[in-house]
Design an enzyme around this catalytic site. Structure first.
Site, PDB file in Angstrom:
ATOM      1  N   TYR A   1       0.433  -1.027 -12.246  1.00  0.00           N
ATOM      2  CA  TYR A   1      -0.965  -1.223 -12.635  1.00  0.00           C
ATOM      3  C   TYR A   1      -1.288  -0.758 -14.060  1.00  0.00           C
ATOM      4  O   TYR A   1      -2.439  -0.847 -14.477  1.00  0.00           O
ATOM      5  CB  TYR A   1      -1.931  -0.554 -11.620  1.00  0.00           C
ATOM      6  CG  TYR A   1      -1.819  -1.176 -10.239  1.00  0.00           C
ATOM      7  CD1 TYR A   1      -2.453  -2.366  -9.946  1.00  0.00           C
ATOM      8  CD2 TYR A   1      -1.031  -0.588  -9.247  1.00  0.00           C
ATOM      9  CE1 TYR A   1      -2.322  -2.961  -8.690  1.00  0.00           C
ATOM     10  CE2 TYR A   1      -0.898  -1.180  -7.991  1.00  0.00           C
ATOM     11  CZ  TYR A   1      -1.548  -2.363  -7.718  1.00  0.00           C
ATOM     12  OH  TYR A   1      -1.418  -2.951  -6.485  1.00  0.00           O
TER      13      TYR A   1
ATOM     14  N   GLU B   1       3.755  -6.901   1.575  1.00  0.00           N
ATOM     15  CA  GLU B   1       3.394  -7.176   0.182  1.00  0.00           C
ATOM     16  C   GLU B   1       3.385  -5.912  -0.662  1.00  0.00           C
ATOM     17  O   GLU B   1       2.327  -5.509  -1.172  1.00  0.00           O
ATOM     18  CB  GLU B   1       1.983  -7.765   0.121  1.00  0.00           C
ATOM     19  CG  GLU B   1       1.728  -8.955   0.973  1.00  0.00           C
ATOM     20  CD  GLU B   1       0.250  -9.347   0.998  1.00  0.00           C
ATOM     21  OE1 GLU B   1      -0.014 -10.533   1.133  1.00  0.00           O
ATOM     22  OE2 GLU B   1      -0.616  -8.455   0.892  1.00  0.00           O
ATOM     23  N   PRO B   2       4.514  -5.245  -0.842  1.00  0.00           N
ATOM     24  CA  PRO B   2       4.500  -4.026  -1.648  1.00  0.00           C
ATOM     25  C   PRO B   2       4.279  -4.328  -3.130  1.00  0.00           C
ATOM     26  O   PRO B   2       4.820  -5.292  -3.663  1.00  0.00           O
ATOM     27  CB  PRO B   2       5.896  -3.442  -1.425  1.00  0.00           C
ATOM     28  CG  PRO B   2       6.741  -4.601  -1.025  1.00  0.00           C
ATOM     29  CD  PRO B   2       5.844  -5.583  -0.325  1.00  0.00           C
ATOM     30  N   GLY B   3       3.478  -3.510  -3.765  1.00  0.00           N
ATOM     31  CA  GLY B   3       3.247  -3.647  -5.199  1.00  0.00           C
ATOM     32  C   GLY B   3       3.620  -2.345  -5.900  1.00  0.00           C
ATOM     33  O   GLY B   3       4.704  -2.186  -6.457  1.00  0.00           O
ATOM     34  N   ARG B   4       2.722  -1.369  -5.806  1.00  0.00           N
ATOM     35  CA  ARG B   4       2.907  -0.085  -6.492  1.00  0.00           C
ATOM     36  C   ARG B   4       4.266   0.540  -6.203  1.00  0.00           C
ATOM     37  O   ARG B   4       4.997   0.937  -7.111  1.00  0.00           O
ATOM     38  CB  ARG B   4       1.794   0.871  -6.035  1.00  0.00           C
ATOM     39  CG  ARG B   4       1.767   2.205  -6.746  1.00  0.00           C
ATOM     40  CD  ARG B   4       0.671   3.100  -6.147  1.00  0.00           C
ATOM     41  NE  ARG B   4      -0.654   2.502  -6.208  1.00  0.00           N
ATOM     42  CZ  ARG B   4      -1.447   2.509  -7.266  1.00  0.00           C
ATOM     43  NH1 ARG B   4      -1.070   3.128  -8.365  1.00  0.00           N
ATOM     44  NH2 ARG B   4      -2.636   1.922  -7.240  1.00  0.00           N
TER      45      ARG B   4
ATOM     46  N   GLY C   1       0.754  -1.244   0.000  1.00  0.00           N
ATOM     47  CA  GLY C   1       0.000   0.000   0.000  1.00  0.00           C
ATOM     48  C   GLY C   1       0.783   1.292   0.000  1.00  0.00           C
ATOM     49  O   GLY C   1       0.210   2.370  -0.194  1.00  0.00           O
TER      50      GLY C   1
ATOM     51  N   CYS D   1     -12.013   6.293 -27.811  1.00  0.00           N
ATOM     52  CA  CYS D   1     -13.267   7.032 -27.991  1.00  0.00           C
ATOM     53  C   CYS D   1     -13.955   7.294 -26.661  1.00  0.00           C
ATOM     54  O   CYS D   1     -15.062   6.800 -26.410  1.00  0.00           O
ATOM     55  CB  CYS D   1     -14.179   6.257 -28.919  1.00  0.00           C
ATOM     56  SG  CYS D   1     -13.469   6.041 -30.540  1.00  0.00           S
ATOM     57  N   GLU D   2     -13.302   8.013 -25.804  1.00  0.00           N
ATOM     58  CA  GLU D   2     -13.832   8.381 -24.484  1.00  0.00           C
ATOM     59  C   GLU D   2     -13.289   9.752 -24.143  1.00  0.00           C
ATOM     60  O   GLU D   2     -12.078   9.981 -24.259  1.00  0.00           O
ATOM     61  CB  GLU D   2     -13.309   7.429 -23.389  1.00  0.00           C
ATOM     62  CG  GLU D   2     -13.771   6.014 -23.448  1.00  0.00           C
ATOM     63  CD  GLU D   2     -15.198   5.817 -22.982  1.00  0.00           C
ATOM     64  OE1 GLU D   2     -15.708   6.657 -22.216  1.00  0.00           O
ATOM     65  OE2 GLU D   2     -15.792   4.821 -23.401  1.00  0.00           O
TER      66      GLU D   2
HETATM   67  C1  LIG Z   1      -3.890  -8.017  -0.568  1.00  0.00           C
HETATM   68  C2  LIG Z   1      -3.047  -7.011  -1.240  1.00  0.00           C
HETATM   69  N1  LIG Z   1      -1.741  -6.965  -0.949  1.00  0.00           N
HETATM   70  C3  LIG Z   1      -0.907  -6.083  -1.545  1.00  0.00           C
HETATM   71  C4  LIG Z   1      -1.386  -5.182  -2.461  1.00  0.00           C
HETATM   72  C5  LIG Z   1      -0.423  -4.227  -3.077  1.00  0.00           C
HETATM   73  O1  LIG Z   1      -0.772  -2.931  -2.838  1.00  0.00           O
HETATM   74  P1  LIG Z   1       0.156  -1.766  -3.418  1.00  0.00           P
HETATM   75  O2  LIG Z   1       0.305  -2.041  -4.870  1.00  0.00           O
HETATM   76  O3  LIG Z   1      -0.585  -0.529  -3.142  1.00  0.00           O
HETATM   77  O4  LIG Z   1       1.448  -1.845  -2.688  1.00  0.00           O
HETATM   78  C6  LIG Z   1      -2.748  -5.181  -2.784  1.00  0.00           C
HETATM   79  C7  LIG Z   1      -3.275  -4.219  -3.750  1.00  0.00           C
HETATM   80  O5  LIG Z   1      -4.280  -3.609  -3.603  1.00  0.00           O
HETATM   81  C8  LIG Z   1      -3.602  -6.121  -2.162  1.00  0.00           C
HETATM   82  O6  LIG Z   1      -4.896  -6.167  -2.442  1.00  0.00           O
END
Ligand SMILES: Cc1ncc(COP(=O)(O)O)c(C=O)c1O
Length: 419
Positions: free
Chosen positions: A377, A279-282, A241, A348-349
């Site tokens: 994303y 669990e970092p993603g973004r 997050g 087309c939006e």
């Molecule tokens: C369960 C869970 N873990 C980790 C993430 C990764 O979040 P972020 O990409 O904001 O770090 C998400 C994304 O919403 C998620 O749903």
């Protein structure tokens, strides 16, 4: 104009003629070789970020693991980088399990999520020996009990709604009361009891995730105590997050600042011997990539529209949650004759806007336009709207470029037709 270059992946520079260089590769050469739009990943920057996450967490909590939230950039090559850097993979569904395995992960290091897992996805997880299944609801438990063979056990975590509302767009909030993800603590308690009685499931711990693009640390810390109140377990997965820097106005916490706060709360509330997962993603991938487009039209009027050859087919972040991006004309980030324009896509939006109000130097048809911070994303939600061919992904490193996902072909657009 603020320093646009600083928003591009770490290590980006200008060539002598002021052309943008990412991962040692000139943007004009990348456009020439791979066409436009093209999503360029600076491999060193990506790997450095992964290592920073692992080292910073380990320094604060030795019994810890970083798992990359694959959903942020579910491309096999990116997952493979994470595996090579020693991370686990968080997956949201059967497809991401299969790409993770193709990327070379030890299935025991996979964490499976999903608020609506199907029978098939549970079967894929069990068959491949996924390490942790995060139970979102009692139907997950029913499915797992029906799927795990006799004599085997599946380790599970239970996802808890911490009741924390962070200051981010409503569409990317997940830990607030009333969220569709997980269970409120009072509802989780009986399910935890049930799992503890199960002969096929092993209750290993709890999971919490507050939301995405969160630019302050307090909500992360606040999510720990509600979880701790449910009892002591071997594992606590504290989610992802952390926000990324998309514009010069953004000032996301450093990983160290974020983890000081999160692990500070863990020290206060969680058992010292527990394992902590994040669990970092973004924040792992966003700033390591940029998209290069070609300008196809410049329409001057009350508003000057600069239209490019991509848009919401390769970047849905703007339409989905109004994410602000920046942009510059390749070769003229600091050039003359700046004008404020709206960069739009080819779809087309009217909502197909990439950047609403950005200063560009004398934009003209045929120019290359570079948009930084497109690593998170964008690939994930790329689509075929208006017959769009999804764009390629190129890794750039030490002046060498490597195609890791090809552009879709026109034939791909009809490849699934059976009639
Ligand atoms: C369960 C869970 N873990 C980790 C993430 C990764 O979040 P972020 O990409 O904001 O770090 C998400 C994304 O919403 C998620 O749903």
């Amino acid at each position: 104009m603020a320093d646009l270059l600083s928003l591009f992946p770490a290590g980006s520079t200008f060539a002598e003629d002021r052309t943008l260089v990412i991962g040692g590769c000139r943007a004009d050469n990348l456009a020439e070789e791979f066409g436009t739009p093209v999503l360029v990943v600076a491999e060193h920057a990506l790997r450095a970020r992964a290592r920073e996450y692992v080292d910073t967490l380990a320094a604060r909590w030795a019994n810890s693991r970083v798992v990359f939230a694959s959903k942020a950039f579910p491309c096999t090559a990116v997952q493979r980088v994470m595996v090579e850097e020693g991370l686990g993979l968080d997956v949201a569904g059967g497809g991401e399990i299969l790409t993770a395995i193709k990327a070379g992960i030890d299935p025991g290091l996979i964490v499976l999520h999903g608020n609506a897992k199907s029978d098939e996805e549970i079967a894929i997880a069990v068959e491949h020996g996924v390490g942790l299944v995060v139970v979102d609801n009692s139907d997950d438990v029913d499915r797992l009990e029906a799927t795990v063979p006799e004599g085997r056990t599946q380790d599970v975590l239970v996802r808890i709604i911490p009741g924390v509302t962070a200051d981010t767009h409503a569409h990317v909030l997940t830990g607030h009361e009333g969220s569709k993800f997980g269970l409120a603590p009072a509802d989780a308690a009986p399910l935890i009891n049930r799992i503890e009685q199960s002969t096929r499931l092993r209750m290993q711990g709890l999971h919490v995730h507050v939301g995405s693009q969160i630019l302050d640390v307090e909500p992360f810390a606040a999510s720990v105590e509600p979880v701790a109140r449910l009892g002591e377990f071997p594992i606590y997965d504290l989610g992802g997050g952390l926000g990324a820097r998309y514009t010069w106005a953004d000032n996301p916490p450093a990983i160290s600042e974020y983890l000081d706060s999160l692990i500070g709360a863990a020290r206060e509330h969680l058992p010292a011997e527990a394992q902590i997962i994040i669990e970092p993603g973004r924040s792992m991938v966003c700033e390591s990539a940029a998209t290069i487009y070609r300008v196809t039209t410049v329409k001057r009027g009350k508003v000057t529209f600069v239209a490019v050859d991509g848009g919401m087919g390769d970047n849905l972040e703007v339409a989905l949650f109004e994410q602000r991006f920046e942009a510059g004309i390749v070769g003229r980030f600091e050039g003359p004759d700046h004008e404020t324009v709206t960069v739009v896509g080819r779809h087309c939006e009217s909502g197909d806007v990439l950047v609403d109000g950005v200063d560009l130097s004398a934009p003209a048809v045929g120019d290359l336009l570079a948009v930084p911070a497109t690593g998170a994303y964008c690939f994930t939600m790329s689509n075929n709207y208006n017959g769009n061919r999804r764009i390629p992904v190129v890794f750039a490193r030490d002046g060498q470029s490597r195609l890791v996902v090809r552009r879709e072909t026109w034939d791909d657009l009809t490849a699934r037709d059976v009639d």
